[in-house]
Scaffold this motif. Structure first.
Motif, PDB file in Angstrom:
ATOM      1  N   ALA A  61     -17.349  42.267 -99.587  1.00 29.13           N
ATOM      2  CA  ALA A  61     -16.781  42.634-100.881  1.00 29.13           C
ATOM      3  C   ALA A  61     -16.471  41.397-101.726  1.00 29.13           C
ATOM      4  O   ALA A  61     -16.699  41.379-102.940  1.00 29.13           O
ATOM      5  N   GLU A  64     -19.731  39.988-103.111  1.00 26.05           N
ATOM      6  CA  GLU A  64     -20.333  40.795-104.173  1.00 26.05           C
ATOM      7  C   GLU A  64     -19.503  40.818-105.452  1.00 26.05           C
ATOM      8  O   GLU A  64     -20.053  40.799-106.556  1.00 26.05           O
ATOM      9  N   HIS A  65     -18.176  40.866-105.314  1.00 21.16           N
ATOM     10  CA  HIS A  65     -17.319  41.110-106.475  1.00 21.16           C
ATOM     11  C   HIS A  65     -16.608  39.873-107.017  1.00 21.16           C
ATOM     12  O   HIS A  65     -16.296  39.831-108.203  1.00 21.16           O
ATOM     13  N   ALA A 151      -8.444  45.492-112.421  1.00 18.25           N
ATOM     14  CA  ALA A 151      -9.435  46.554-112.192  1.00 18.25           C
ATOM     15  C   ALA A 151     -10.564  46.055-111.294  1.00 18.25           C
ATOM     16  O   ALA A 151     -11.010  46.761-110.382  1.00 18.25           O
ATOM     17  N   GLU A 152     -11.041  44.837-111.560  1.00 21.13           N
ATOM     18  CA  GLU A 152     -12.099  44.266-110.722  1.00 21.13           C
ATOM     19  C   GLU A 152     -11.609  44.052-109.295  1.00 21.13           C
ATOM     20  O   GLU A 152     -12.333  44.305-108.326  1.00 21.13           O
ATOM     21  N   TRP A 153     -10.384  43.602-109.183  1.00 25.01           N
ATOM     22  CA  TRP A 153      -9.802  43.391-107.858  1.00 25.01           C
ATOM     23  C   TRP A 153      -9.684  44.717-107.113  1.00 25.01           C
ATOM     24  O   TRP A 153      -9.968  44.801-105.920  1.00 25.01           O
ATOM     25  N   GLY A 154      -9.280  45.751-107.825  1.00 32.55           N
ATOM     26  CA  GLY A 154      -9.164  47.058-107.204  1.00 32.55           C
ATOM     27  C   GLY A 154     -10.486  47.565-106.677  1.00 32.55           C
ATOM     28  O   GLY A 154     -10.546  48.157-105.582  1.00 32.55           O
ATOM     29  N   ARG A 155     -11.559  47.320-107.422  1.00 25.40           N
ATOM     30  CA  ARG A 155     -12.888  47.741-106.950  1.00 25.40           C
ATOM     31  C   ARG A 155     -13.297  46.944-105.728  1.00 25.40           C
ATOM     32  O   ARG A 155     -13.920  47.474-104.795  1.00 25.40           O
ATOM     33  N   MET A 156     -12.950  45.653-105.704  1.00 25.01           N
ATOM     34  CA  MET A 156     -13.261  44.836-104.534  1.00 25.01           C
ATOM     35  C   MET A 156     -12.517  45.355-103.307  1.00 25.01           C
ATOM     36  O   MET A 156     -13.092  45.506-102.229  1.00 25.01           O
ATOM     37  N   ALA A 158     -11.387  48.370-102.799  1.00 24.96           N
ATOM     38  CA  ALA A 158     -11.956  49.661-102.402  1.00 24.96           C
ATOM     39  C   ALA A 158     -13.237  49.466-101.610  1.00 24.96           C
ATOM     40  O   ALA A 158     -13.459  50.128-100.583  1.00 24.96           O
ATOM     41  N   ASP A 159     -14.097  48.548-102.056  1.00 20.46           N
ATOM     42  CA  ASP A 159     -15.342  48.291-101.338  1.00 20.46           C
ATOM     43  C   ASP A 159     -15.086  47.636 -99.980  1.00 20.46           C
ATOM     44  O   ASP A 159     -15.870  47.807 -99.040  1.00 20.46           O
ATOM     45  N   SER A 160     -14.005  46.884 -99.876  1.00 21.78           N
ATOM     46  CA  SER A 160     -13.731  46.191 -98.609  1.00 21.78           C
ATOM     47  C   SER A 160     -13.369  47.175 -97.502  1.00 21.78           C
ATOM     48  O   SER A 160     -13.391  46.818 -96.325  1.00 21.78           O
TER      49      SER A 160
END
Length: 231
Positions: A61, A64-65, A151-156, A158-160
């Motif tokens: 994650a 990628e992020h 928001a970007e951190w939250g997506r990272m 979630a993907d982790s």
């Protein structure tokens, strides 16, 4: 200039403490399995696979992020940091491959010689990981706090979670929260979706305590503190 809320990286410190502790304790767990005790070997191997899966997806994650965005937004300030992060991730990934192969051989036999070889590889993994996490905390996280949005951190984050089954989430969070400041834990839970935050506060510590009793023989395994050594 980013005109959005920026990342709260406190959950990263929680994850790092978990990885330092669980992987730091693992060599002794492996060496403590009596020769031929395949049931106990399976318990230890299953535990390490939970930690391994979390670490693997955590790094994927970030790759990628986070690192591409830092390279784009922080320019020359981020370039050497991103390069070191990627190199260290690759080295840790190679060691994880060695550990997985050793676990596959050992868990079905609980052979003492195989266990000693596995414990040695896990020790090397821990040494590399401790170095990597310290560099990340010193150099990468301050850049993340300036250049990555919430928001970007939250997506990272979630993907982790990767392919973690929903019923495993309380265990993983309990591992992370075991040594964390209670206020920080409350803040992190408050940022979760309501369907998770409403239950994880109670389930997480219970889940880790039950898991730890199986793995360590106690609900309160050795703590390491922030960036400390297992004691």
């Amino acid at each position: 200039m980013i005109n959005e809320p920026l990342a709260d990286v406190r959950d990263m410190y929680m994850a790092h403490t978990m990885f330092r502790r669980e992987i730091g304790l693992a060599p002794a767990l492996v060496r403590g399995v009596p020769g031929g005790d395949v049931k106990r070997a399976a318990t230890v191997a299953d535990h390490f696979q939970v930690v391994d899966n979390s670490l693997h997806h955590h790094h994927v994650a970030e790759d990628e992020h986070v690192w591409p965005r830092l390279a784009e937004r922080a320019g020359t300030e981020a370039e050497p940091v991103v390069r070191v992060m990627e190199e260290q991730h690759a080295a840790i990934g190679a060691l994880l491959d060695e550990v997985r192969a050793g676990l596959a051989r050992w868990r079905g036999t609980a052979d003492a010689a195989q266990g000693e070889a596995l414990a040695d590889v896990v020790s090397r993994l821990h040494e590399h990981l401790v170095e990597h996490l310290a560099v990340e905390e010193d150099l990468a996280l301050p850049l993340i706090e300036k250049h990555i949005t919430a928001a970007e951190w939250g997506r990272m984050i979630a993907d982790s979670a990767g392919d973690v089954a929903p019923e495993r989430i309380p265990l993983i969070f309990g591992m992370m929260a075991y040594e964390a400041d209670p206020g920080t834990v409350r803040d992190i839970i408050a940022q979760m979706p309501p369907e998770i935050s409403g239950v994880i506060g109670d389930l997480a510590p219970q889940s880790y305590a039950a898991h730890a009793r199986q793995v360590y023989g106690t609900a309160t395994p050795a703590r390491i503190g922030a960036r400390g050594a297992v004691a």
